[in-house]
Write an enzyme that holds these catalytic residues in place. Structure first.
Site, PDB file in Angstrom:
ATOM      1  N   ASP A  70      57.615  13.628  -3.994  1.00 52.21           N
ATOM      2  CA  ASP A  70      57.518  12.307  -4.608  1.00 52.21           C
ATOM      3  C   ASP A  70      58.156  12.263  -5.997  1.00 52.21           C
ATOM      4  O   ASP A  70      58.938  11.359  -6.288  1.00 52.21           O
ATOM      5  CB  ASP A  70      56.063  11.867  -4.699  1.00 52.21           C
ATOM      6  CG  ASP A  70      55.933  10.390  -5.028  1.00 52.21           C
ATOM      7  OD1 ASP A  70      56.118   9.573  -4.115  1.00 52.21           O
ATOM      8  OD2 ASP A  70      55.682  10.055  -6.198  1.00 52.21           O
TER       9      ASP A  70
ATOM     10  N   ARG B 243      55.462  -4.294   9.288  1.00 49.30           N
ATOM     11  CA  ARG B 243      54.748  -4.282  10.568  1.00 49.30           C
ATOM     12  C   ARG B 243      53.694  -5.382  10.626  1.00 49.30           C
ATOM     13  O   ARG B 243      53.243  -5.759  11.695  1.00 49.30           O
ATOM     14  CB  ARG B 243      54.115  -2.908  10.786  1.00 49.30           C
ATOM     15  CG  ARG B 243      55.160  -1.825  11.063  1.00 49.30           C
ATOM     16  CD  ARG B 243      54.550  -0.615  11.725  1.00 49.30           C
ATOM     17  NE  ARG B 243      55.579   0.293  12.217  1.00 49.30           N
ATOM     18  CZ  ARG B 243      55.807   1.498  11.715  1.00 49.30           C
ATOM     19  NH1 ARG B 243      55.085   1.939  10.717  1.00 49.30           N
ATOM     20  NH2 ARG B 243      56.758   2.262  12.213  1.00 49.30           N
TER      21      ARG B 243
ATOM     22  N   LYS C  40      64.125   7.973  -1.428  1.00 46.00           N
ATOM     23  CA  LYS C  40      63.879   9.422  -1.498  1.00 46.00           C
ATOM     24  C   LYS C  40      62.408   9.717  -1.198  1.00 46.00           C
ATOM     25  O   LYS C  40      61.545   8.864  -1.453  1.00 46.00           O
ATOM     26  CB  LYS C  40      64.323   9.980  -2.853  1.00 46.00           C
ATOM     27  CG  LYS C  40      63.618   9.369  -4.080  1.00 46.00           C
ATOM     28  CD  LYS C  40      62.256   9.973  -4.307  1.00 46.00           C
ATOM     29  CE  LYS C  40      61.441   9.213  -5.314  1.00 46.00           C
ATOM     30  NZ  LYS C  40      60.005   9.489  -5.209  1.00 46.00           N
TER      31      LYS C  40
END
Length: 362
Positions: free
Chosen positions: A175, A36, A96
């Site tokens: 995580d 971004r 993931k």
């Protein structure tokens, strides 16, 4: 051979690892990077010798050269960006966790399947050849029948905002807890019938330490422990009736030793000589699936993805850990899912019983 061209969304730490890996692979290249922040994308491109950098994700998705998109952004953006990839007709590999909850995962997978477009989860553990070498040892009966698995994973991640903050999809379970849980289900060859779990939370409300006890059919058990506040050995021990297998670094197995019932070493396993770091295998599998027009990876199917996310939804509801994002589960959602699952199990048992009765001799 012409290189398989990959575009990376996100210029963070995991994307750097992926860029380093792909640079060492034959027949693959990172063709473009998008962030971004255009300056950040430019710096990433310069660091890794990438030819194109974009200041928006949409620009990369419009690039006709890109054959696979890797999504390496924070957890809470995975579903949104996967949907953008699908809408743009781009196969994608999502870091993931695939998404943070069942509702968003179901939506993404349904969208991809409707377009017959490949989508997978970059759950590197499941693509690692060592996992299948270990499984082969188990299936050949070298340690007898597997009865118990104990797995641990832990890192001090207290400086990582993505793990500490709920608005970033934080928490140890999504995580790092994903690794030992998925490994246990892989070696047990199925999903647990029941679970018991506990956690310690941070002041932010996310889980920091978790213990999950999974009960599988035929009295088999797996105990998993994970923490985001301490460095602990990332080990897994698979206990059978005739011996055990000790696995170093269950996230990405580096070696595994087999012992008999008398504690005598009987076999040892290591990655092959062409091993880079373990991240490479998920990209090899994604390319193979795309070339053969498969909608999902062979080694980590959509059902595999949903199995963990369903389990993590259940665990987080039990812990009272809710993220400020779309689709978060409620206790009622979990109850209804459990009822559907039990109804399905009963139906399967009844069908198996009828089949057995039909096949009985007179």
């Amino acid at each position: 051979m012409i290189n398989f061209k990959i575009g990376i969304l996100g210029a963070g730490h995991i994307s750097e690892k992926i860029a380093e890996t792909i640079a060492k692979m034959d027949d693959f290249e990172v063709n473009a990077i998008a962030a971004r922040d255009k300056e950040r994308a430019d710096a990433f491109a310069e660091k890794f010798g990438i030819g194109k950098s974009y200041g928006s994700y949409e620009e990369l998705l419009d690039d006709p050269e890109i054959e696979l998109v890797y999504i390496g952004t924070i957890n809470t953006t995975h579903a949104e960006l996967a949907e953008k990839c699908i809408e743009a007709g781009k196969p994608c590999l999502v870091e993931k966790p695939f998404t943070c909850n069942v509702k968003t995962a179901e939506k993404v997978i349904t969208m991809a399947r409707q377009k017959n477009l490949f989508i997978g989860e970059a759950m590197w553990t499941k693509y690692h050849p060592m996992m299948y070498t270990i499984l082969d040892v188990i299936q050949k009966g070298l340690i007898g029948d597997v009865r118990y698995i104990e797995a641990h994973t832990g890192y001090n991640l207290t400086t990582r905002e993505r793990v500490m903050k709920p608005e970033l999809g934080g928490g140890a379970l999504l995580d790092i807890g994903i690794y030992p849980i998925v490994a246990a289900m892989f070696f047990m060859r199925g999903v647990p019938l029941t679970i018991n779990s506990n956690c310690v939370k941070l002041e932010t409300g996310v889980d920091a330490i978790g213990t999950v006890l999974m009960n599988f059919p035929n009295g088999r058990v797996a105990a998993v422990h994970f923490t985001s506040v301490s460095d602990i050995p990332n080990t897994c021990v698979i206990y059978g009736t005739k011996g055990r297998i000790e696995v170093d670094n269950i996230n990405c197995p580096e070696k595994a030793n087999v012992y008999d019932i008398n504690n005598k070493p009987v076999a040892a396993m290591q990655p092959n000589e062409r091993y880079i770091n373990g991240y490479e295998y998920q990209f090899m599998e994604a390319r193979n699936a795309i070339i053969t027009q498969k909608p999902e990876p062979k080694f980590h199917s959509h059902n595999d993805i949903m199995s963990f996310i369903s389990l993590s939804d259940m665990i987080r509801v039990n812990w009272g850990v809710t993220l400020p994002i779309e689709g978060e589960p409620t206790a009622e959602d979990i109850r209804e899912r459990n009822e559907r699952m039990m109804a399905l199990i009963r139906k399967q048992q009844e069908e198996a019983k009828k089949k057995a009765e039909t096949n009985q001799p007179d």
